[in-house]
Design a protein around this motif. Sequence first.
Motif, PDB file in Angstrom:
ATOM      1  N   LEU A  68      31.542 -20.498-102.435  1.00 43.51           N
ATOM      2  CA  LEU A  68      30.620 -18.743-102.347  1.00 43.51           C
ATOM      3  C   LEU A  68      30.683 -19.231-100.758  1.00 43.51           C
ATOM      4  N   GLU A  69      29.938 -20.024-100.403  1.00 42.20           N
ATOM      5  CA  GLU A  69      29.790 -20.052 -99.017  1.00 42.20           C
ATOM      6  C   GLU A  69      30.701 -20.066 -97.804  1.00 42.20           C
ATOM      7  N   GLN A  70      31.918 -20.707 -98.214  1.00 39.69           N
ATOM      8  CA  GLN A  70      33.291 -20.752 -97.228  1.00 39.69           C
ATOM      9  C   GLN A  70      34.231 -19.575 -97.392  1.00 39.69           C
ATOM     10  N   LEU A  71      33.539 -18.859 -98.447  1.00 35.13           N
ATOM     11  CA  LEU A  71      34.202 -17.511 -98.778  1.00 35.13           C
ATOM     12  C   LEU A  71      33.762 -16.448 -98.066  1.00 35.13           C
ATOM     13  N   LEU A  72      32.218 -16.211 -97.779  1.00 32.42           N
ATOM     14  CA  LEU A  72      31.193 -16.080 -97.224  1.00 32.42           C
ATOM     15  C   LEU A  72      31.937 -15.643 -95.543  1.00 32.42           C
ATOM     16  N   SER A  73      31.684 -17.006 -95.013  1.00 25.30           N
ATOM     17  CA  SER A  73      32.276 -17.698 -93.412  1.00 25.30           C
ATOM     18  C   SER A  73      33.245 -17.532 -92.817  1.00 25.30           C
ATOM     19  N   ARG A  74      34.162 -17.324 -94.227  1.00 17.72           N
ATOM     20  CA  ARG A  74      35.519 -16.701 -93.177  1.00 17.72           C
ATOM     21  C   ARG A  74      35.348 -15.884 -93.574  1.00 17.72           C
ATOM     22  N   LYS A  75      35.212 -14.732 -94.791  1.00 14.45           N
ATOM     23  CA  LYS A  75      35.279 -12.957 -93.870  1.00 14.45           C
ATOM     24  C   LYS A  75      34.438 -12.846 -92.593  1.00 14.45           C
ATOM     25  N   ARG A  76      33.312 -12.908 -92.874  1.00 13.17           N
ATOM     26  CA  ARG A  76      32.214 -12.968 -91.863  1.00 13.17           C
ATOM     27  C   ARG A  76      33.234 -12.844 -90.482  1.00 13.17           C
ATOM     28  N   SER A  77      34.510 -14.253 -90.225  1.00 12.64           N
ATOM     29  CA  SER A  77      34.499 -14.293 -89.205  1.00 12.64           C
ATOM     30  C   SER A  77      35.744 -13.441 -88.970  1.00 12.64           C
ATOM     31  N   VAL A  78      36.638 -13.198 -89.570  1.00 10.19           N
ATOM     32  CA  VAL A  78      37.537 -12.143 -89.449  1.00 10.19           C
ATOM     33  C   VAL A  78      37.053 -11.323 -88.914  1.00 10.19           C
ATOM     34  N   VAL A  79      36.020 -10.320 -89.987  1.00 12.20           N
ATOM     35  CA  VAL A  79      35.384  -8.881 -90.147  1.00 12.20           C
ATOM     36  C   VAL A  79      34.420  -8.776 -88.709  1.00 12.20           C
ATOM     37  N   ILE A  80      34.512  -9.800 -88.298  1.00 14.47           N
ATOM     38  CA  ILE A  80      34.040  -9.788 -86.558  1.00 14.47           C
ATOM     39  C   ILE A  80      34.543  -9.812 -85.327  1.00 14.47           C
ATOM     40  N   GLU A  81      36.191 -10.279 -85.746  1.00 16.45           N
ATOM     41  CA  GLU A  81      37.266 -10.241 -85.168  1.00 16.45           C
ATOM     42  C   GLU A  81      38.151  -8.784 -85.160  1.00 16.45           C
ATOM     43  N   MET A  82      37.678  -8.262 -86.388  1.00 19.49           N
ATOM     44  CA  MET A  82      38.091  -6.860 -86.128  1.00 19.49           C
ATOM     45  C   MET A  82      37.432  -6.085 -85.480  1.00 19.49           C
ATOM     46  N   LEU A  83      35.554  -6.317 -85.486  1.00 18.25           N
ATOM     47  CA  LEU A  83      34.471  -5.303 -85.000  1.00 18.25           C
ATOM     48  C   LEU A  83      35.139  -5.448 -83.253  1.00 18.25           C
ATOM     49  N   ARG A  84      34.681  -6.522 -83.156  1.00 15.62           N
ATOM     50  CA  ARG A  84      35.216  -6.851 -81.866  1.00 15.62           C
ATOM     51  C   ARG A  84      36.861  -6.246 -81.219  1.00 15.62           C
ATOM     52  N   ARG A  85      37.188  -6.266 -81.565  1.00 18.75           N
ATOM     53  CA  ARG A  85      38.955  -5.259 -81.025  1.00 18.75           C
ATOM     54  C   ARG A  85      38.788  -4.362 -81.288  1.00 18.75           C
ATOM     55  N   GLU A  86      37.966  -3.350 -82.444  1.00 23.13           N
ATOM     56  CA  GLU A  86      38.930  -2.086 -82.311  1.00 23.13           C
ATOM     57  C   GLU A  86      37.379  -0.970 -81.971  1.00 23.13           C
ATOM     58  N   GLN A  87      36.092  -1.960 -82.116  1.00 26.40           N
ATOM     59  CA  GLN A  87      34.156  -1.580 -81.509  1.00 26.40           C
ATOM     60  C   GLN A  87      34.651  -0.124 -82.188  1.00 26.40           C
ATOM     61  N   PRO A  88      34.692   0.233 -83.818  1.00 25.07           N
ATOM     62  CA  PRO A  88      34.190   1.911 -84.141  1.00 25.07           C
ATOM     63  C   PRO A  88      33.024   2.307 -83.922  1.00 25.07           C
ATOM     64  N   LEU A  89      32.399   2.477 -83.341  1.00 32.69           N
ATOM     65  CA  LEU A  89      31.093   2.953 -83.352  1.00 32.69           C
ATOM     66  C   LEU A  89      31.379   4.364 -82.981  1.00 32.69           C
ATOM     67  N   PHE A  90      30.326   5.080 -84.050  1.00 37.20           N
ATOM     68  CA  PHE A  90      31.228   6.122 -84.229  1.00 37.20           C
ATOM     69  C   PHE A  90      30.495   7.165 -83.440  1.00 37.20           C
ATOM     70  N   ALA A  91      31.068   8.324 -83.049  1.00 42.90           N
ATOM     71  CA  ALA A  91      31.195   9.082 -81.614  1.00 42.90           C
ATOM     72  C   ALA A  91      29.163   9.866 -81.946  1.00 42.90           C
ATOM     73  N   GLY A  92      29.147  10.031 -81.195  1.00 44.50           N
ATOM     74  CA  GLY A  92      27.654  10.319 -81.142  1.00 44.50           C
ATOM     75  C   GLY A  92      26.325   9.139 -82.019  1.00 44.50           C
ATOM     76  N   LEU A  93      27.022   8.344 -82.025  1.00 41.68           N
ATOM     77  CA  LEU A  93      25.704   7.756 -82.531  1.00 41.68           C
ATOM     78  C   LEU A  93      24.713   7.737 -81.384  1.00 41.68           C
ATOM     79  N   LYS A  94      25.738   7.064 -80.032  1.00 42.12           N
ATOM     80  CA  LYS A  94      25.032   6.179 -78.931  1.00 42.12           C
ATOM     81  C   LYS A  94      23.566   6.998 -78.811  1.00 42.12           C
ATOM     82  N   ALA A  95      24.840   8.141 -78.191  1.00 43.49           N
ATOM     83  CA  ALA A  95      23.030   9.271 -77.586  1.00 43.49           C
ATOM     84  C   ALA A  95      22.148   9.488 -78.340  1.00 43.49           C
ATOM     85  N   LEU A  96      22.374   9.854 -80.126  1.00 40.37           N
ATOM     86  CA  LEU A  96      21.169   9.806 -80.497  1.00 40.37           C
ATOM     87  C   LEU A  96      20.313   8.735 -80.828  1.00 40.37           C
ATOM     88  N   VAL A  97      20.777   7.425 -80.446  1.00 41.40           N
ATOM     89  CA  VAL A  97      19.896   6.408 -80.967  1.00 41.40           C
ATOM     90  C   VAL A  97      19.063   6.258 -79.497  1.00 41.40           C
TER      91      VAL A  97
END
Length: 215
Positions: A68-97
């Motif tokens: 379980l821990e190996q699967l969690l760790s690998r999935k975490r790494s993959v999703v972090i790579e995707m988020l760094r690459r895509e940076q998919p913040l919702f439009a309007g979110l930053k201004a609201l915050v």
Amino acid sequence: MNRAEAVIFDMDGVIVDSEPWHERAFLEVLREIGFTEQMELRVADYVGRSDRDLWEDFVARYKPARTLEQLLSRKRSVVIEMLRREQPLFAGLKALVEELANSYKLAVASGSERMVVEEVLALENLWQHFGTVVTSAEVARGKPAPDIFLRAAQLLGVEPRDCWVVEDSKPGVAGGLAAGMRVIAITNTHPAAELAGASYVVSTYTEISKLLRRD
């Protein structure tokens, strides 16, 4: 009703458009481990819940070679790579915050792991606006239980009744309401009809701004 003092944001599906990337990362890990069976689990059923919930059910049902821990760790790494690459913040979110940070204490209450939350809050330097972050790993029960929201309120130093919650998922809406908070549900993930139990249902960040300016 007293004016609220704090706004607690969910992350996936509210701050960042990451639900599709979580599913892609999960499926990528399955391919890496050679999982070729027809899977009975539906990733969509875990929206709003923690990664651990999904992987625990997967491990219990399919008995993979990796832990379980190996699967969690690998999935975490993959999703972090995707988020760094895509940076998919919702439009309007930053201004609201940025706007809300002038009037409210802000927190994040997320079912994602802390490393993933930190990666998201690093986008556009969002971290500077959030004084508190709570993840499901830090409470006894994840959403739809109220624990994560109650912990966020405690760390912010405010009463639950003085908090707004911004959510996109049905478990998140249920958890916020169970915590005694007012919940704004945004239709980023589910249609309005499925979020009807929330205090308010909106489709844009501008609507959230108007609601909280009026509070």
